[in-house]
Design a protein around this motif. Structure first.
Motif, PDB file in Angstrom:
ATOM      1  N   HIS A  31       4.387   2.178   8.010  1.00 39.55           N
ATOM      2  CA  HIS A  31       4.794   2.048   6.596  1.00 39.55           C
ATOM      3  C   HIS A  31       5.160   0.605   6.287  1.00 39.55           C
ATOM      4  O   HIS A  31       6.116   0.325   5.566  1.00 39.55           O
ATOM      5  CB  HIS A  31       5.970   2.985   6.271  1.00 39.55           C
ATOM      6  CG  HIS A  31       5.555   4.417   6.142  1.00 39.55           C
ATOM      7  ND1 HIS A  31       6.406   5.411   5.693  1.00 39.55           N
ATOM      8  CD2 HIS A  31       4.370   5.026   6.380  1.00 39.55           C
ATOM      9  CE1 HIS A  31       5.773   6.562   5.670  1.00 39.55           C
ATOM     10  NE2 HIS A  31       4.535   6.358   6.088  1.00 39.55           N
ATOM     11  N   SER A  32       4.382  -0.321   6.813  1.00 42.13           N
ATOM     12  CA  SER A  32       4.635  -1.745   6.671  1.00 42.13           C
ATOM     13  C   SER A  32       3.323  -2.496   6.874  1.00 42.13           C
ATOM     14  O   SER A  32       2.448  -2.022   7.617  1.00 42.13           O
ATOM     15  CB  SER A  32       5.651  -2.210   7.718  1.00 42.13           C
ATOM     16  OG  SER A  32       5.577  -3.594   7.955  1.00 42.13           O
TER      17      SER A  32
ATOM     18  N   GLY B 205       0.007  -5.919   2.421  1.00 38.25           N
ATOM     19  CA  GLY B 205       0.251  -4.473   2.426  1.00 38.25           C
ATOM     20  C   GLY B 205      -0.609  -3.755   1.398  1.00 38.25           C
ATOM     21  O   GLY B 205      -1.288  -4.379   0.575  1.00 38.25           O
TER      22      GLY B 205
ATOM     23  N   GLU C 248       2.033  -2.847  10.451  1.00 39.79           N
ATOM     24  CA  GLU C 248       1.494  -1.708  11.206  1.00 39.79           C
ATOM     25  C   GLU C 248       0.182  -2.115  11.879  1.00 39.79           C
ATOM     26  O   GLU C 248      -0.666  -2.769  11.263  1.00 39.79           O
ATOM     27  CB  GLU C 248       1.250  -0.576  10.217  1.00 39.79           C
ATOM     28  CG  GLU C 248       0.693   0.703  10.793  1.00 39.79           C
ATOM     29  CD  GLU C 248       0.506   1.721   9.679  1.00 39.79           C
ATOM     30  OE1 GLU C 248       1.421   2.525   9.446  1.00 39.79           O
ATOM     31  OE2 GLU C 248      -0.537   1.674   9.001  1.00 39.79           O
TER      32      GLU C 248
ATOM     33  N   ASP D 135       3.277  -0.959  -0.394  1.00 38.25           N
ATOM     34  CA  ASP D 135       3.135  -2.059   0.554  1.00 38.25           C
ATOM     35  C   ASP D 135       2.990  -1.536   1.988  1.00 38.25           C
ATOM     36  O   ASP D 135       3.556  -2.091   2.932  1.00 38.25           O
ATOM     37  CB  ASP D 135       4.315  -3.028   0.456  1.00 38.25           C
ATOM     38  CG  ASP D 135       3.898  -4.474   0.706  1.00 38.25           C
ATOM     39  OD1 ASP D 135       2.757  -4.828   0.357  1.00 38.25           O
ATOM     40  OD2 ASP D 135       4.703  -5.239   1.250  1.00 38.25           O
TER      41      ASP D 135
END
Length: 405
Positions: A377-378, A21, A381, A81
């Motif tokens: 948001h990971s 991340g 993604e 992250d």
């Protein structure tokens, strides 16, 4: 294609070797490296480069002072992250679209700009879209000067350490007056396009959304010697409020998330004296959002009272529903529909964007690129390469339709 080179250059910056991340927070080393990358892209293409009073970066083809400019871009910072695509896809695609248009031999009647807005995610100072908010006058210089990070570093101090003058912060109406249209490309933060089988879509609106801080204040005590009936423990009412948020959101067809928590004194064998949780809630309309938040607040107060705990609730930020400019949205649909021969899907989103902040001052629109998992948001993604290139082609078509001779 230039997209591949740019993506490969940007990919390692701020990336965790453990999780994969990204940690690209405003005015840190990783952010500085991203900003250097942006400037390099501008200079390699012979574009006029500048940083505005609020730290946003701009690259110009043509004279922006001529007005009625067409601007595209997004942001390069990340959530803690975070994934590789949220923000950077829009900036990389902007430069790649310009390269495509030059390859086509397109001549422009309007200035063309590419922008990297600073601190869009708000990961460091707790407020999203700081760069665009300042530019649009939605955040005052005095308010910006009061922002601090978890280590107590103020925004002005962080900016100064990174080489930017914080005394220049403030609204930038002259710059906004030069922009005739702003189009932001972004990876979709959801699965609507994947479910419909489309590579690219157009945004209709951004849901109203906000952030609230819940401070549950009890009494610290020994975890091993204090009877349950004698405790003023703020953790149970906080936990019950988290569950209540899930229930209220489900009933209203909305979303509500407690994604950040701070506990004092934060000891394994200590009953907390304070549990502070941050609520993020979003809904398709204002009435639904108000209903959800009111329900969560009532549940929180009821649970706090039942445990003898004090509660303070503070709304830290709020953004009303954003309807993107209908004329510009329809023009994007016409341009892309003419290219493909099929209607382009139009969809809403629960995620905030710089385009939403600017929408009250300049005509704005958004393009979404398919996200097969919907994860954002990971580190997970993801957008497929073919879909990213389809997004570049769509953005190039839109820019050509809006700005060419």
């Amino acid at each position: 294609m230039t997209f591949h080179r740019m993506w490969a250059e940007l990919l390692p910056i701020g990336r965790s070797p453990v999780s994969g991340g990204y940690h690209r927070f405003a005015w840190t080393g990783a952010d500085t490296d991203c900003r250097a990358w942006f400037r390099q892209q501008a200079e390699e293409r012979g574009l006029a480069y500048e940083t505005d009073r609020n730290g946003n970066q701009w690259a110009w083809l043509g004279d922006p002072a001529a007005g009625d400019a067409v601007v595209t871009g997004s942001h390069l910072d990340s959530v803690p992250d975070g994934g590789a695509f949220d923000g950077p896809l829009g900036v990389v695609s902007a430069f790649a679209a310009l390269d495509e248009l030059r390859a086509r031999g397109v001549r422009f009647a309007r200035p063309l700009g590419i922008v990297n807005f600073g601190d869009e995610e708000g990961a460091r100072f707790g407020l999203a879209c700081v760069g665009s908010r300042l530019t649009a006058g939605a955040l005052t210089a005095a308010q910006a000067h009061r922002l601090t990070d978890a280590d107590g570093v103020t925004l002005p101090r962080a900016m100064e350490a990174a080489g930017h003058d914080p005394d220049a912060l403030g609204p930038d109406p002259e710059r906004l007056a030069r922009i005739g249209a702003f189009v932001e490309l972004h990876v979709e933060q959801g699965r609507a396009l994947d479910l419909s089988g489309d590579r690219v879509g157009i945004a209709s609106a951004i849901w109203p959304h906000g952030r609230w801080r819940f401070d549950f204040r009890g009494e610290a005590n020994h975890a091993g010697t204090t009877r349950l009936d004698d405790r003023r423990d703020p953790m149970p009412p906080y936990a019950e409020t988290v569950l209540a948020a899930r229930r209220e959101a489900r009933l209203a067809g909305a979303v509500a998330t407690f994604g950040k928590i701070a506990v004092e004194p934060n000891g394994v064998n200590a009953i907390p004296s304070l549990v502070r949780g941050w609520l993020d809630s979003r809904a398709a309309d204002q009435e639904s959002l108000d209903t959800v938040v009111a329900g969560i607040e009532k549940a929180a107060r009821d649970h706090a009272a039942a445990h003898g705990v004090d509660l303070d609730i503070v709304r830290e930020s709020f953004s009303p529903v954003v309807e993107f400019d209908h004329v510009l949205r329809d023009e994007l649909a016409r341009i892309l529909g003419a290219r493909t021969g099929v209607p382009v899907p139009v969809l809403g989103t629960g995620a905030g964007h710089d385009a939403g902040i600017l929408s009250g001052r300049v005509p704005t629109a958004m393009l979404f690129v398919r996200n097969p998992t919907g994860v954002s948001h990971s580190p997970a993604e993801f957008a497929a390469e073919d879909d990213c290139l389809a997004g570049v082609a769509a953005l190039a078509d839109v820019l050509e339709g809006l700005a060419r001779t």
